[in-house]
Design a protein around this motif. Structure first.
Motif, mmCIF file in Angstrom:
data_model
loop_
_atom_site.group_PDB
_atom_site.id
_atom_site.type_symbol
_atom_site.label_atom_id
_atom_site.label_comp_id
_atom_site.label_asym_id
_atom_site.label_seq_id
_atom_site.Cartn_x
_atom_site.Cartn_y
_atom_site.Cartn_z
ATOM 1 N N PHE A 183 40.468 -28.617 -15.228
ATOM 2 C CA PHE A 183 40.281 -29.216 -14.020
ATOM 3 C C PHE A 183 41.994 -29.049 -13.216
ATOM 4 C CE2 PHE A 183 36.474 -30.643 -15.645
ATOM 5 C CZ PHE A 183 35.574 -30.587 -14.732
ATOM 6 N N ARG A 184 42.629 -28.417 -13.986
ATOM 7 C CA ARG A 184 44.409 -28.290 -13.246
ATOM 8 C C ARG A 184 44.050 -27.186 -12.108
ATOM 9 N NH1 ARG A 184 47.034 -31.473 -16.651
ATOM 10 N NH2 ARG A 184 46.276 -31.585 -18.603
ATOM 11 N N ARG A 185 43.182 -26.428 -12.198
ATOM 12 C CA ARG A 185 43.167 -25.376 -10.947
ATOM 13 C C ARG A 185 41.664 -25.344 -10.647
ATOM 14 N NH1 ARG A 185 45.345 -20.299 -14.792
ATOM 15 N NH2 ARG A 185 43.789 -21.537 -16.153
ATOM 16 N N ASP A 186 41.621 -25.173 -9.207
ATOM 17 C CA ASP A 186 40.445 -25.350 -8.222
ATOM 18 C C ASP A 186 39.761 -26.502 -8.606
ATOM 19 O OD1 ASP A 186 40.959 -22.747 -7.317
ATOM 20 O OD2 ASP A 186 40.096 -21.977 -9.270
ATOM 21 N N SER A 187 40.374 -27.627 -8.845
ATOM 22 C CA SER A 187 39.522 -28.792 -9.153
ATOM 23 C C SER A 187 38.505 -29.473 -8.268
ATOM 24 C CB SER A 187 40.869 -29.998 -9.335
ATOM 25 O OG SER A 187 41.479 -30.192 -8.073
ATOM 26 N N ALA A 188 38.827 -29.285 -6.824
ATOM 27 C CA ALA A 188 37.903 -29.899 -5.931
ATOM 28 C C ALA A 188 36.493 -29.388 -5.946
ATOM 29 C CB ALA A 188 38.430 -29.532 -4.651
ATOM 30 N N GLN A 189 36.367 -27.755 -6.146
ATOM 31 C CA GLN A 189 35.241 -27.180 -6.278
ATOM 32 C C GLN A 189 34.699 -27.569 -7.513
ATOM 33 O OE1 GLN A 189 33.432 -25.401 -4.111
ATOM 34 N NE2 GLN A 189 31.826 -25.550 -5.845
ATOM 35 N N LYS A 190 35.215 -27.700 -8.682
ATOM 36 C CA LYS A 190 34.620 -27.909 -10.120
ATOM 37 C C LYS A 190 34.232 -29.429 -9.841
ATOM 38 C CE LYS A 190 37.491 -24.574 -12.406
ATOM 39 N NZ LYS A 190 38.593 -24.316 -13.271
#
Length: 419
Positions: A183-190
């Motif tokens: 969840f360090r990258r593209d966290s909103a979508q995940k």
């Protein structure tokens, strides 16, 4: 994969390797990672000369054996011209944490790592982008690095046992791979994908808590468990939706929660979290805001204080400086020395790693790090700090013991959510 990202994984893997009895098969990873950890501890924004006693102290704090590991690592750093011996000690070049990671990757490459070591890094990167079925991931990794079947099987076993990646067993034949950087990258979508796999009540609780974290930057664990409910908090933090850090003193341990991508607006959150420096700094600052009383140096104007540190000024003298920043001293983030200012004498604080102060300042300006953010930090001197990955790993083990299937829905949703 760029050098900074590769350096981050080398630090990650080295921290995992330190917890097992042997590093066989991953010796180059371990040496390069240890060299990076040492370089981070002894370097600052500007070229700095440290006494040999201070170098040994920083090495001990970084879990580097001073009898046989330190001489080899110093020799390696000198060979790459990152440090130099002087009559007064060791001089380290002026570099940022991101550059330390690049140097770590460069050292690793020159050590001629094995295909297994390169594959272990690639596997961790793959698992951080989106959860993958173990069979699919290993097929791709084996093809890329031309691993024999036995080596592929060994890598999967090592990755699980050492902790390079996490395994969630769906059934007897299928496992999903992921890790704490998910969840360090593209966290909103995940997070949206995870929400879609939850009940309406869980969705509401998670959304409200995530928004609160965005406003406050960090929230104590007791409050988090009340807002989410303990079961939901445990299973979301165990897969890395939230970071949990532990601040300790001689009498208690207190946890607080941050978003994994807390600094992603300003830089690559994964890279900045490689050494846990920004979140360790933030924890010490919030401690001074919420628990340190006026007589010992309570922080009242945090923006002005951090701005002064970032400008290169020393702050103090107040008694609290000698106690509240010990962890940051041991990580080479700040320097504490006796000094005089405005007719007063006492401990003075200087920031050695400017970029860490800048990240903390941005987080504080973006959110509301105040007495409402962390209401239950300890009231004695901070004596230790345990970073998010180590705490997530502990929570993960607890989660596996209590409910092996608890996170399956969330991971399956991420696996099939088109990420």
């Amino acid at each position: 994969m760029d050098k900074k990202t590769k350096g981050s994984w080398l630090i990650h893997h080295t921290n995992k390797l330190q917890s097992v009895s042997t590093q066989q098969g991953y010796e180059n990873t371990f040496v390069a990672g240890k060299a990076g950890i040492l370089l981070s501890a002894i370097s600052a924004d500007k070229a700095t000369t440290l006494s040999k006693v201070r170098v040994e102290t920083l090495a001990n704090a970084a879990n580097i054996n001073t009898a046989f590991e330190l001489p080899r690592l110093l020799s390696l750093l000198k060979e790459h011209e990152f440090i130099d011996d002087t009559s007064s000690g060791i001089t380290a070049v002026g570099i940022t944490s991101a550059v330390v990671l690049q140097h770590t990757a460069a050292i690793f490459s020159e050590l001629e790592p094995s295909p297994m070591e390169l594959a272990a890094i690639s596997l961790a990167e793959m698992a951080s982008i989106a959860p993958s079925y173990a069979t699919d991931a290993m097929e791709e990794i084996s093809d890329t690095f031309e691993l024999a079947s036995a080596d592929s099987t060994q890598l999967l076993y090592d990755a699980n046992q050492i902790g390079f990646v996490d395994f969630e067993n769906l059934d007897k034949d299928r496992s999903i791979l992921f890790n704490g950087n998910l969840f360090r990258r593209d966290s909103a979508q995940k997070i949206k994908t995870v929400l879609d796999s939850m009940s309406p009540a869980e969705q509401q609780s998670l959304t409200e808590f995530t928004e609160a974290l965005k406003r406050c930057a960090c929230i104590d664990v007791d409050t988090a468990e009340k807002m989410l409910g303990k079961p939901l908090f445990q299973k979301t933090s165990s897969i890395g939706i939230f970071d949990v850090s532990i601040v300790s003193n001689n009498s208690s341990n207190t946890g607080f929660v941050t978003l994994p991508a807390a600094f992603s607006k300003y830089s690559n959150s994964m890279i900045d979290d490689a050494f846990d420096l920004a979140k360790a700094f933030l924890s010490s600052i919030t401690y001074g805001i919420s628990k340190s009383h006026h007589a010992r140096g309570q922080i009242r104007m945090v923006d002005q204080l951090l701005s002064a540190l970032v400008r290169g000024e020393s702050i103090g003298p107040v008694a609290a400086i000698a106690q509240d920043y010990r962890i940051l001293e041991m990580k080479g983030v700040v320097s504490v020395k006796m000094g005089e200012k405005k007719g007063r004498t006492g401990p003075m604080l200087t920031l050695l790693k400017k970029e860490i102060g800048e990240l903390a300042l941005q987080a504080i300006r973006q959110g509301d790090v105040s007495e409402h953010s962390l209401s239950s930090l300890p009231t004695a001197a901070i004596t230790s700090y345990v970073g998010p990955e180590q705490n997530r790993f502990r929570a993960r083990k607890t989660q596996l013991q209590t409910s092996p299937k608890a996170t399956n829905d969330m991971l399956s949703a991420l696996r099939t959510g088109g990420l």
